[in-house]
Design a protein around this motif. Structure first.
Motif, PDB file in Angstrom:
ATOM      1  N   ASN A  54     -10.304   6.477  -2.683  1.00 18.36           N
ATOM      2  CA  ASN A  54     -10.270   7.547  -1.877  1.00 18.36           C
ATOM      3  C   ASN A  54      -9.625   7.109  -0.436  1.00 18.36           C
ATOM      4  O   ASN A  54      -8.869   7.668   0.099  1.00 18.36           O
ATOM      5  CB  ASN A  54     -11.449   8.016  -1.611  1.00 18.36           C
ATOM      6  CG  ASN A  54     -12.009   9.022  -2.660  1.00 18.36           C
ATOM      7  OD1 ASN A  54     -11.079   9.394  -3.759  1.00 18.36           O
ATOM      8  ND2 ASN A  54     -13.321   8.912  -3.021  1.00 18.36           N
ATOM      9  N   LEU A  55     -10.021   5.978   0.070  1.00 21.15           N
ATOM     10  CA  LEU A  55      -9.575   5.453   1.333  1.00 21.15           C
ATOM     11  C   LEU A  55      -8.179   5.324   1.006  1.00 21.15           C
ATOM     12  O   LEU A  55      -7.428   5.387   2.136  1.00 21.15           O
ATOM     13  CB  LEU A  55     -10.288   4.088   1.715  1.00 21.15           C
ATOM     14  CG  LEU A  55      -9.886   3.187   2.695  1.00 21.15           C
ATOM     15  CD1 LEU A  55     -10.038   4.069   4.056  1.00 21.15           C
ATOM     16  CD2 LEU A  55     -10.505   2.006   3.003  1.00 21.15           C
ATOM     17  N   GLY A  97      -2.777   6.633   2.862  1.00 22.68           N
ATOM     18  CA  GLY A  97      -1.388   7.205   2.307  1.00 22.68           C
ATOM     19  C   GLY A  97      -0.931   8.409   2.813  1.00 22.68           C
ATOM     20  O   GLY A  97       0.045   8.633   3.458  1.00 22.68           O
ATOM     21  N   LYS A  98      -1.664   9.429   2.689  1.00 20.45           N
ATOM     22  CA  LYS A  98      -1.590  10.729   3.558  1.00 20.45           C
ATOM     23  C   LYS A  98      -1.082  10.853   4.892  1.00 20.45           C
ATOM     24  O   LYS A  98      -0.284  11.346   5.510  1.00 20.45           O
ATOM     25  CB  LYS A  98      -2.456  11.931   2.817  1.00 20.45           C
ATOM     26  CG  LYS A  98      -2.601  12.073   1.333  1.00 20.45           C
ATOM     27  CD  LYS A  98      -3.702  13.228   0.973  1.00 20.45           C
ATOM     28  CE  LYS A  98      -3.759  13.498   0.031  1.00 20.45           C
ATOM     29  NZ  LYS A  98      -4.760  14.550  -0.445  1.00 20.45           N
ATOM     30  N   ALA A  99      -2.280  10.197   5.748  1.00 23.40           N
ATOM     31  CA  ALA A  99      -1.988  10.044   7.033  1.00 23.40           C
ATOM     32  C   ALA A  99      -0.742   9.248   7.425  1.00 23.40           C
ATOM     33  O   ALA A  99      -0.049   9.505   8.344  1.00 23.40           O
ATOM     34  CB  ALA A  99      -3.282   9.193   7.517  1.00 23.40           C
ATOM     35  N   PHE A 142       5.331   8.743   9.144  1.00 27.06           N
ATOM     36  CA  PHE A 142       6.470   8.442   8.762  1.00 27.06           C
ATOM     37  C   PHE A 142       7.360   9.153   7.919  1.00 27.06           C
ATOM     38  O   PHE A 142       8.766   9.090   7.723  1.00 27.06           O
ATOM     39  CB  PHE A 142       6.340   6.793   8.062  1.00 27.06           C
ATOM     40  CG  PHE A 142       5.887   5.879   9.003  1.00 27.06           C
ATOM     41  CD1 PHE A 142       6.760   4.937   9.652  1.00 27.06           C
ATOM     42  CD2 PHE A 142       4.738   5.410   9.024  1.00 27.06           C
ATOM     43  CE1 PHE A 142       6.340   4.206  10.745  1.00 27.06           C
ATOM     44  CE2 PHE A 142       4.242   4.448   9.861  1.00 27.06           C
ATOM     45  CZ  PHE A 142       5.218   3.978  10.548  1.00 27.06           C
ATOM     46  N   GLU A 143       6.803  10.158   7.103  1.00 25.58           N
ATOM     47  CA  GLU A 143       7.388  11.050   6.564  1.00 25.58           C
ATOM     48  C   GLU A 143       8.410  10.364   5.453  1.00 25.58           C
ATOM     49  O   GLU A 143       9.539  10.604   5.213  1.00 25.58           O
ATOM     50  CB  GLU A 143       8.070  11.959   7.338  1.00 25.58           C
ATOM     51  CG  GLU A 143       7.477  12.926   8.352  1.00 25.58           C
ATOM     52  CD  GLU A 143       8.176  13.911   8.862  1.00 25.58           C
ATOM     53  OE1 GLU A 143       9.565  13.890   8.813  1.00 25.58           O
ATOM     54  OE2 GLU A 143       7.598  14.865   9.471  1.00 25.58           O
ATOM     55  N   GLU A 144       7.823   9.457   4.614  1.00 20.71           N
ATOM     56  CA  GLU A 144       8.418   8.655   3.589  1.00 20.71           C
ATOM     57  C   GLU A 144       7.848   8.672   2.272  1.00 20.71           C
ATOM     58  O   GLU A 144       8.265   8.277   1.253  1.00 20.71           O
ATOM     59  CB  GLU A 144       8.535   7.348   3.949  1.00 20.71           C
ATOM     60  CG  GLU A 144       9.375   6.922   5.032  1.00 20.71           C
ATOM     61  CD  GLU A 144       9.625   5.508   5.455  1.00 20.71           C
ATOM     62  OE1 GLU A 144       9.097   4.780   4.613  1.00 20.71           O
ATOM     63  OE2 GLU A 144       9.971   5.222   6.573  1.00 20.71           O
ATOM     64  N   GLY A 145       6.877   9.615   1.834  1.00 21.65           N
ATOM     65  CA  GLY A 145       6.210   9.681   0.657  1.00 21.65           C
ATOM     66  C   GLY A 145       5.474   8.547   0.144  1.00 21.65           C
ATOM     67  O   GLY A 145       5.679   8.386  -1.190  1.00 21.65           O
ATOM     68  N   ILE A 146       5.300   7.515   0.949  1.00 20.55           N
ATOM     69  CA  ILE A 146       4.804   6.280   0.392  1.00 20.55           C
ATOM     70  C   ILE A 146       3.168   6.757   0.050  1.00 20.55           C
ATOM     71  O   ILE A 146       2.423   6.982   0.891  1.00 20.55           O
ATOM     72  CB  ILE A 146       4.653   5.074   1.600  1.00 20.55           C
ATOM     73  CG1 ILE A 146       6.271   4.939   1.657  1.00 20.55           C
ATOM     74  CG2 ILE A 146       4.245   3.864   0.862  1.00 20.55           C
ATOM     75  CD1 ILE A 146       6.449   3.745   2.696  1.00 20.55           C
ATOM     76  N   GLU A 147       2.629   6.140  -1.243  1.00 19.17           N
ATOM     77  CA  GLU A 147       1.507   6.484  -1.650  1.00 19.17           C
ATOM     78  C   GLU A 147       0.464   4.983  -1.505  1.00 19.17           C
ATOM     79  O   GLU A 147       1.329   3.927  -1.856  1.00 19.17           O
ATOM     80  CB  GLU A 147       1.446   6.666  -3.111  1.00 19.17           C
ATOM     81  CG  GLU A 147       1.917   8.310  -3.460  1.00 19.17           C
ATOM     82  CD  GLU A 147       1.973   8.476  -4.871  1.00 19.17           C
ATOM     83  OE1 GLU A 147       1.494   7.669  -5.603  1.00 19.17           O
ATOM     84  OE2 GLU A 147       2.323   9.689  -5.131  1.00 19.17           O
TER      85      GLU A 147
END
Length: 223
Positions: A141-142, A147-149, A154-159
């Motif tokens: 969860n962390l 990743g969402k934050a 950065f708006e790069e969709g990195i998980e």
């Protein structure tokens, strides 16, 4: 768990090397060509600075019988040896070298003389599921929240995923720390391949056994 490779199988004999030369009749430099020839070492000390025991006197790429020795390094208070198969093989190879040295070179070595050994085992392995993500729901969860934050910044969709676990001792409890056991994604391999790297201060066989048990416990906890 499927073992992929054994990267390091290091055994360390913890002993003062002066104990192998009680009579004081052996000169280190004289041993080099004999050892190199007997055990087919391709890399040997040759320059004066190569014989600095504090930095370690290094022999590389040799063989004891069918065992390949990647590293043999001699320090004042220890001898490190690394085979390409297991720490058991590394330990046996060093004992064979010392036994030969007793017979052929006059080393003051007796069987069982080395009472204390240390180990470093490094392996890579595959798992059928994302092992690190499955360890702990709070950790996962962390990772997801992070990743969402980060994506909002950065708006790069990195998980984000759980990338590494490390189990070790309190470093303040011992002057010279002992390595912990780590499990992490293998470098330069995509997380989705579920290929992992692990290091432990254990014999290779015990290292693998503990990882197999750990994988099984994680699977049971997620059923």
């Amino acid at each position: 768990m499927k073992l992929a490779s054994i990267l390091t199988a290091r055994a360390v004999a913890l002993i003062d090397i002066d104990e192998f030369n009680i009579k004081g009749a052996i000169r280190f430099a004289d041993l080099v060509p004999v050892i190199a020839r007997q055990f087919n070492f391709l890399i040997v000390p040759s320059k004066v600075e190569d014989f600095d025991l504090e930095k370690g006197v290094f022999f590389g790429s040799g063989k004891v019988g069918e065992k390949v020795i990647d590293v043999l390094k001699i320090f004042p208070h220890s001898i490190t040896i690394e085979c390409l198969s297991s720490t058991d093989d590394s330990k046996a190879a060093l004992e064979e070298i010392l036994s030969w040295g007793r017979e052929e070179l006059g080393l003051s070595y007796t069987d069982g003389m080395i009472q204390r050994w240390g180990y470093i085992s490094q392996i890579t392995f595959y798992c059928d599921f994302p092992l690190l993500n499955a360890i702990s729901a709070p950790l996962l969860n962390l990772a997801r929240k992070t990743g969402k934050a980060v994506d909002s910044i950065f708006e790069e969709g990195i998980e984000y995923e759980v990338a590494k676990v490390n189990v070790g001792h309190d470093p303040l409890m011992r002057k010279n720390g002992i390595a912990g056991i780590t499990i992490e994604h293998r470098a330069n391999v995509q997380f989705g391949d579920n290929k992992f790297f692990s290091e432990a201060p254990l014999p290779t066989s015990l290292h693998i056994k503990f990882l197999e048990e750990f994988e099984a416990e994680v699977m049971r906890a997620n059923k």
